[in-house]
Design a protein around this motif. Structure first.
Motif, PDB file in Angstrom:
ATOM      1  N   GLN A 124       0.818  -1.198   0.000  1.00 20.12           N
ATOM      2  CA  GLN A 124       0.000   0.000   0.000  1.00 20.12           C
ATOM      3  C   GLN A 124       0.862   1.262   0.000  1.00 20.12           C
ATOM      4  N   SER A 125       0.266   2.364  -0.436  1.00 20.28           N
ATOM      5  CA  SER A 125       0.904   3.672  -0.317  1.00 20.28           C
ATOM      6  C   SER A 125       0.762   4.099   1.138  1.00 20.28           C
ATOM      7  N   GLU A 126       1.876   4.103   1.864  1.00 22.64           N
ATOM      8  CA  GLU A 126       1.819   4.422   3.288  1.00 22.64           C
ATOM      9  C   GLU A 126       1.352   5.867   3.518  1.00 22.64           C
ATOM     10  N   GLU A 127       1.750   6.755   2.633  1.00 25.67           N
ATOM     11  CA  GLU A 127       1.334   8.157   2.773  1.00 25.67           C
ATOM     12  C   GLU A 127      -0.180   8.290   2.637  1.00 25.67           C
ATOM     13  N   ASN A 173      10.378   2.464   8.438  1.00 30.04           N
ATOM     14  CA  ASN A 173       9.764   3.284   7.396  1.00 30.04           C
ATOM     15  C   ASN A 173       8.246   3.362   7.492  1.00 30.04           C
ATOM     16  N   TYR A 174       7.595   2.226   7.740  1.00 29.83           N
ATOM     17  CA  TYR A 174       6.125   2.223   7.721  1.00 29.83           C
ATOM     18  C   TYR A 174       5.561   3.187   8.774  1.00 29.83           C
ATOM     19  N   GLY A 175       6.147   3.173   9.970  1.00 28.69           N
ATOM     20  CA  GLY A 175       5.665   4.038  11.036  1.00 28.69           C
ATOM     21  C   GLY A 175       5.949   5.504  10.771  1.00 28.69           C
ATOM     22  N   VAL A 176       7.126   5.784  10.231  1.00 28.29           N
ATOM     23  CA  VAL A 176       7.502   7.166   9.946  1.00 28.29           C
ATOM     24  C   VAL A 176       6.580   7.766   8.887  1.00 28.29           C
ATOM     25  N   LEU A 177       6.371   7.029   7.802  1.00 28.83           N
ATOM     26  CA  LEU A 177       5.545   7.546   6.714  1.00 28.83           C
ATOM     27  C   LEU A 177       4.086   7.699   7.139  1.00 28.83           C
ATOM     28  N   ARG A 178       3.558   6.703   7.831  1.00 25.57           N
ATOM     29  CA  ARG A 178       2.165   6.775   8.271  1.00 25.57           C
ATOM     30  C   ARG A 178       1.953   7.910   9.262  1.00 25.57           C
ATOM     31  N   SER A 179       2.841   8.023  10.247  1.00 25.61           N
ATOM     32  CA  SER A 179       2.670   9.057  11.273  1.00 25.61           C
ATOM     33  C   SER A 179       2.801  10.458  10.677  1.00 25.61           C
ATOM     34  N   ASN A 180       3.718  10.645   9.742  1.00 27.56           N
ATOM     35  CA  ASN A 180       3.875  11.960   9.117  1.00 27.56           C
ATOM     36  C   ASN A 180       2.595  12.400   8.414  1.00 27.56           C
ATOM     37  N   CYS A 181       1.936  11.442   7.766  1.00 33.96           N
ATOM     38  CA  CYS A 181       0.720  11.802   7.031  1.00 33.96           C
ATOM     39  C   CYS A 181      -0.494  11.911   7.951  1.00 33.96           C
ATOM     40  N   ILE A 182      -0.485  11.194   9.067  1.00 36.08           N
ATOM     41  CA  ILE A 182      -1.511  11.410  10.091  1.00 36.08           C
ATOM     42  C   ILE A 182      -1.371  12.824  10.657  1.00 36.08           C
TER      43      ILE A 182
END
Length: 329
Positions: free
Chosen positions: A138-141, A177-186
């Motif tokens: 999936q697109s994490e962003e 990476n998954y946590g960083v990208l998801r949290s940034n977009c949250i």
């Protein structure tokens, strides 16, 4: 005359048998090929689904497959990748969970003629950051932004003063990476609602008991928490029990996250979890094998977005629960 008929009958039966045997043993398209999935995953419900997708694809294609579950241990995952390269498989599907650790190993594998594709996690810069042939996941962003919008809109409709809201985001592997990208977009979604208070919570890895203990402790120590958003499958799976342990009622803390484990679906039914994102990880295992086969045969390198499926209704929960025992969802 009778003897000739007997001979004719024997020959006919023989030919029919040989023909039937030939059709019954028709060669499958990827027979003789060997693929390996090298992941940071663990022995948990999420990765059981990825593995089932891999096995189903291998059965259909007739190839041999293996999967490595490194349990979020990057050094061990790198060791398994090196072992896989030494085996000279027909291809490797790799979870790229670090922006620098995989650059050289992937380049060296490709230079040695071994196809490497990314699955589940990708370099944050995509093909500009890592030379993997393509990415399946999936697109994490998009997923992070989507779950953020859904939860913050829920709070807005409840009349919560979002300028005073606090967002806690437990993650199994801080810095991955998954946590960083998801949290940034949250956070990006949160800023649109005037939310300015955030904290990443270390859930302590992939062990469920540890994750639950840490989430419970955080909730007890931070009564100001308005949102609890799990950044991974384990962190989200443990939200419902953690909220109960902390004495919270359904909806008192607006919770959500990622993936569709049994406990997460149960939390949705009970009202402790508002929404979750299903990245449809069966497809990551299934397409990994198929794409590696197609690359070997035709040179195809498709990028496949498997996720971003918002689960927030009883109808969606019912559908997923029917397939969950089969390790398809």
């Amino acid at each position: 005359m009778k003897k000739n008929w007997v001979i004719f009958l024997i020959i006919t039966v023989f030919l029919v048998s040989v023909t039937s045997l030939a059709f019954g043993q028709e060669k499958k398209p990827a027979e003789g090929m060997y693929f390996r999935l090298v992941t940071h995953g663990g022995d948990d419900p999420f990765w059981a689904v990825v593995q089932q997708g891999m096995l189903d694809a291998a059965k259909e294609l007739g190839c041999q497959v293996d999967i490595d579950l490194a349990g979020s241990d990057l050094a061990l995952q790198q060791k398994r990748f090196a072992e896989a390269v030494a085996q000279k498989p027909n291809g490797i599907a790799l979870v790229i969970n670090d922006d620098t650790a995989w650059d050289k190993p992937v380049e060296e594998a490709l230079a040695a003629g071994i196809p490497v594709i990314g699955i589940n996690n990708d370099d944050s810069r995509g093909p500009a950051g890592n030379k993997r042939l393509c990415y399946i996941g999936q697109s994490e962003e998009r997923a992070g932004y989507m779950i953020g919008l859904r939860l913050f809109q829920e709070a807005k409709e409840k009349g919560i003063d979002l300028t005073k809201a606090h967002v806690a985001m437990p993650v199994e592997v801080p810095g991955a990476n998954y946590g960083v990208l998801r949290s940034n977009c949250i956070k990006r979604a949160a800023e649109e609602f005037g939310i300015a208070s955030f904290e990443i919570v270390d859930a302590g890895g992939l062990e469920m008991t540890t994750a639950e203990q840490r989430e419970t402790s955080y909730l007890l120590a931070h009564p100001e928490t308005t949102f609890m958003i799990g950044l991974g499958a384990i962190a989200t799976d443990r939200l419902t029990d953690s909220l109960k342990n902390a004495g919270k009622e359904p909806g008192e803390v607006i919770a959500g996250g990622f993936d569709t484990t049994a406990a997460t679906l149960n939390g949705l039914r009970e009202g402790y979890i508002t929404a979750t994102i299903d990245q449809q990880q069966y497809l990551q295992g299934y397409y990994a094998v198929n794409v590696l086969y197609l690359y070997n045969k035709y040179g195809f390198t498709p990028n496949i977005d498997t996720g971003g499926y918002l689960v927030d209704s009883i109808e969606k929960i019912d559908m997923i629960e029917k397939l969950s025992p089969l390790h398809v969802r």
